[in-house]
Design an enzyme around this catalytic site. Structure first.
Site, PDB file in Angstrom:
ATOM      1  N   THR A 115     130.547  56.459  20.297  1.00 52.92           N
ATOM      2  CA  THR A 115     129.405  56.838  21.326  1.00 52.92           C
ATOM      3  C   THR A 115     129.748  55.864  22.355  1.00 52.92           C
ATOM      4  O   THR A 115     130.530  54.790  22.037  1.00 52.92           O
ATOM      5  CB  THR A 115     128.011  56.534  20.497  1.00 52.92           C
ATOM      6  N   THR A 166     128.554  53.100  24.493  1.00 52.21           N
ATOM      7  CA  THR A 166     128.523  51.566  24.443  1.00 52.21           C
ATOM      8  C   THR A 166     129.474  50.958  23.221  1.00 52.21           C
ATOM      9  O   THR A 166     130.120  50.016  23.090  1.00 52.21           O
ATOM     10  CB  THR A 166     127.189  51.326  24.198  1.00 52.21           C
ATOM     11  N   CYS A 167     129.037  51.812  22.038  1.00 48.26           N
ATOM     12  CA  CYS A 167     129.881  51.376  20.768  1.00 48.26           C
ATOM     13  C   CYS A 167     131.500  51.422  21.052  1.00 48.26           C
ATOM     14  O   CYS A 167     132.203  50.411  20.584  1.00 48.26           O
ATOM     15  CB  CYS A 167     129.550  52.213  19.629  1.00 48.26           C
ATOM     16  N   SER A 168     132.055  52.398  21.809  1.00 54.01           N
ATOM     17  CA  SER A 168     133.434  52.417  21.877  1.00 54.01           C
ATOM     18  C   SER A 168     133.956  51.689  23.238  1.00 54.01           C
ATOM     19  O   SER A 168     135.145  51.395  22.978  1.00 54.01           O
ATOM     20  CB  SER A 168     133.731  54.020  21.870  1.00 54.01           C
ATOM     21  N   LEU A 182     132.815  47.430  19.485  1.00 59.20           N
ATOM     22  CA  LEU A 182     133.943  47.432  18.589  1.00 59.20           C
ATOM     23  C   LEU A 182     135.175  46.684  19.383  1.00 59.20           C
ATOM     24  O   LEU A 182     135.536  45.983  18.732  1.00 59.20           O
ATOM     25  CB  LEU A 182     134.306  48.853  18.204  1.00 59.20           C
TER      26      LEU A 182
END
Length: 160
Positions: free
Chosen positions: A46, A48-50, A54
């Site tokens: 997703t 922001t996550c990517s 992370l």
């Protein structure tokens, strides 16, 4: 009830991504006897996550570990195969351990779920980070809905 600082990690199963394949682990046993920086994302791959979450922990892994953290782990309500592919795509080897929470049992046991149904995601884990020392939550950083501030690698590093 939402987990708090000073609480023990609840009894739940996670699936650790390893080179040999999926390794089911008991959460209390996984966190016992060491200091772990754990962060949770609503979903692998997703935005922001990517783009930020992370990659920040991958980038700052050495600095975080230099502050006494034995392991950095990422969890999401995604299956083993998604977490494995996402980890490979982000070069996590030797830096961040991927922990699949495929059915959301760990997020639910923590009391840190969110309803992503409006986006077709179903029940997911909230965005958060925590420092777990020998199975006890030492520090907890839970994001406000839609925010990305207190669970970032940079913020966690500043609190160690």
């Amino acid at each position: 009830m939402t987990i708090q600082t000073g609480d023990h990690i609840p009894d739940a199963k996670l699936v650790k991504v390893t080179a040999e394949g999926p390794d089911q682990v008991d959460a209390p046993a996984y966190f016992a006897g060491r200091k772990v920086a754990l962060f949770s994302v609503p979903g692998a791959f997703t935005p922001t996550c990517s783009a930020k979450h992370l990659p920040g922990f991958v980038e700052h892994a050495d600095a975080i570990k230099a502050k006494g953290v034995d392991e950095i782990a990422c969890t999401a309500v995604n299956d083993f195969f998604v977490m494995k592919a996402w980890g490979e795509a982000n070069g996590v080897a030797g830096k961040v351990t991927m922990l699949a929470d495929g059915n959301g049992a760990f997020a639910e046991a923590l009391g840190l779920t969110l309803d992503g149904s409006a986006f077709g995601l179903g029940t997911r884990g909230q965005r958060f980070a925590m420092i777990v020392n020998d199975g006890v939550v030492e520090q907890l950083f839970v994001e406000a809905p839609g925010a990305f501030e207190v669970s970032s690698a940079e913020y966690v590093l500043s609190k160690l």
